[in-house]
Write an enzyme that holds these catalytic residues in place. Structure first.
Site, PDB file in Angstrom:
ATOM      1  N   GLY A  46       0.841  -1.192   0.000  1.00 13.28           N
ATOM      2  CA  GLY A  46       0.000   0.000   0.000  1.00 13.28           C
ATOM      3  C   GLY A  46       0.873   1.237   0.000  1.00 13.28           C
ATOM      4  O   GLY A  46       2.014   1.207   0.464  1.00 13.28           O
ATOM      5  N   GLN A  51       3.237   9.925   1.025  1.00 16.26           N
ATOM      6  CA  GLN A  51       4.522   9.228   1.071  1.00 16.26           C
ATOM      7  C   GLN A  51       5.405   9.518  -0.132  1.00 16.26           C
ATOM      8  O   GLN A  51       6.589   9.184  -0.110  1.00 16.26           O
ATOM      9  CB  GLN A  51       4.293   7.717   1.185  1.00 16.26           C
ATOM     10  CG  GLN A  51       3.646   7.318   2.502  1.00 16.26           C
ATOM     11  CD  GLN A  51       3.449   5.816   2.553  1.00 16.26           C
ATOM     12  OE1 GLN A  51       2.465   5.311   2.055  1.00 16.26           O
ATOM     13  NE2 GLN A  51       4.392   5.097   3.143  1.00 16.26           N
ATOM     14  N   CYS A  94       5.741  -0.075   7.236  1.00 18.77           N
ATOM     15  CA  CYS A  94       5.422   1.097   6.412  1.00 18.77           C
ATOM     16  C   CYS A  94       6.646   1.455   5.592  1.00 18.77           C
ATOM     17  O   CYS A  94       7.756   1.462   6.116  1.00 18.77           O
ATOM     18  CB  CYS A  94       5.041   2.260   7.324  1.00 18.77           C
ATOM     19  SG  CYS A  94       4.608   3.754   6.428  1.00 18.77           S
ATOM     20  N   LEU A  95       6.445   1.754   4.319  1.00 17.63           N
ATOM     21  CA  LEU A  95       7.575   2.095   3.449  1.00 17.63           C
ATOM     22  C   LEU A  95       8.276   3.375   3.908  1.00 17.63           C
ATOM     23  O   LEU A  95       9.427   3.603   3.556  1.00 17.63           O
ATOM     24  CB  LEU A  95       7.111   2.236   1.995  1.00 17.63           C
ATOM     25  CG  LEU A  95       6.597   0.938   1.345  1.00 17.63           C
ATOM     26  CD1 LEU A  95       6.034   1.229  -0.043  1.00 17.63           C
ATOM     27  CD2 LEU A  95       7.695  -0.111   1.270  1.00 17.63           C
ATOM     28  N   HIS A 136      -4.609   1.822   7.416  1.00 17.41           N
ATOM     29  CA  HIS A 136      -3.235   2.335   7.471  1.00 17.41           C
ATOM     30  C   HIS A 136      -3.029   3.438   6.414  1.00 17.41           C
ATOM     31  O   HIS A 136      -2.493   4.501   6.709  1.00 17.41           O
ATOM     32  CB  HIS A 136      -2.280   1.149   7.250  1.00 17.41           C
ATOM     33  CG  HIS A 136      -0.823   1.485   7.191  1.00 17.41           C
ATOM     34  ND1 HIS A 136       0.098   0.949   8.059  1.00 17.41           N
ATOM     35  CD2 HIS A 136      -0.115   2.289   6.353  1.00 17.41           C
ATOM     36  CE1 HIS A 136       1.303   1.416   7.753  1.00 17.41           C
ATOM     37  NE2 HIS A 136       1.197   2.233   6.714  1.00 17.41           N
ATOM     38  N   GLU A 137      -3.493   3.168   5.192  1.00 17.18           N
ATOM     39  CA  GLU A 137      -3.274   4.147   4.109  1.00 17.18           C
ATOM     40  C   GLU A 137      -4.147   5.398   4.291  1.00 17.18           C
ATOM     41  O   GLU A 137      -3.699   6.516   4.021  1.00 17.18           O
ATOM     42  CB  GLU A 137      -3.531   3.517   2.739  1.00 17.18           C
ATOM     43  CG  GLU A 137      -2.664   2.309   2.386  1.00 17.18           C
ATOM     44  CD  GLU A 137      -1.175   2.496   2.651  1.00 17.18           C
ATOM     45  OE1 GLU A 137      -0.674   3.631   2.559  1.00 17.18           O
ATOM     46  OE2 GLU A 137      -0.520   1.494   2.978  1.00 17.18           O
ATOM     47  N   HIS A 140      -2.576   7.698   6.686  1.00 13.68           N
ATOM     48  CA  HIS A 140      -1.510   8.512   6.076  1.00 13.68           C
ATOM     49  C   HIS A 140      -2.067   9.833   5.548  1.00 13.68           C
ATOM     50  O   HIS A 140      -1.442  10.882   5.674  1.00 13.68           O
ATOM     51  CB  HIS A 140      -0.877   7.773   4.894  1.00 13.68           C
ATOM     52  CG  HIS A 140       0.284   6.901   5.253  1.00 13.68           C
ATOM     53  ND1 HIS A 140       1.428   7.369   5.861  1.00 13.68           N
ATOM     54  CD2 HIS A 140       0.487   5.571   5.083  1.00 13.68           C
ATOM     55  CE1 HIS A 140       2.288   6.369   6.030  1.00 13.68           C
ATOM     56  NE2 HIS A 140       1.731   5.257   5.567  1.00 13.68           N
TER      57      HIS A 140
HETATM   58 NI    NI Z   1       2.552   3.330   5.561  1.00  9.55          NI
END
Ligand code: NI
Length: 171
Positions: A46, A51, A94-95, A136-137, A140
């Site tokens: 995701g 991000q 998380c990236l 989660h997304e 963000h």
């Molecule tokens: Ni994330």
């Protein structure tokens, strides 16, 4: 398509609230395509626009396993409209917070409404990994990270370690 730079904590863009998008313009479709390529390249399951430094309410998700067909979701203005009182705990990463994972407790099931690439409103009910990933997304887009859902002690430790890693990478 372009692979975009993924912003890491403590980049302030990760703490900003993204703005609603009017609809699927060419620009928006290009950003979503680039986000999908960036997510698959990472690899991740995701990615939210914050991000990649874009403060627009856009997310891409693909929670399919290796044995399954890819299931790419591109969502404009996603919003959680209902969530269950029942909670589930899943390990998240998380990236933007590389190499750190933690268990996070969230509502088990959510219903999400979003705009698709044709500008139509769609609804999706999800549980399990997809439910956690959607939450989660969407977090963000509101400047919230998974580490905000864990103990302060653990959060501070992760932030400290990522900052130290970034300093070492700069040397
Ligand atoms: Ni994330």
């Amino acid at each position: 398509m372009t692979i975009l730079d993924i912003r890491l904590i403590p980049d302030p863009v990760l703490r900003k609230k993204a703005e609603k998008v009017e609809g699927p313009s060419d620009e928006i479709i290009t950003i979503l395509d680039d986000m999908a390529e960036t997510m698959y390249n990472a690899p991740g399951i995701g990615l939210a626009a914050n991000q990649v430094g874009v403060l627009k309410r856009l997310i891409v998700i693909d929670c399919s396993t290796e044995e399954e067909e890819p299931n790419l979701l591109k969502m404009i203005n996603p919003e959680i409209i209902t969530s269950t009182n029942e909670k589930s705990e899943l390990e998240e990463g998380c990236l933007s917070i590389p190499e750190h994972k933690s268990n996070v407790v969230r509502p088990s099931k959510v219903e999400v409404s979003y705009m698709n690439l044709n500008g139509e409103t769609e609804k999706l009910t999800a549980e399990g990994l997809l439910s956690a990933c959607l939450q989660h997304e969407i977090d963000h887009l509101n400047g919230i990270l998974f580490i905000d859902h864990i103990s302060r002690l653990k959060r501070d430790m992760i932030i400290r370690k990522v900052k130290k890693q970034l300093r070492e990478n700069e040397k």
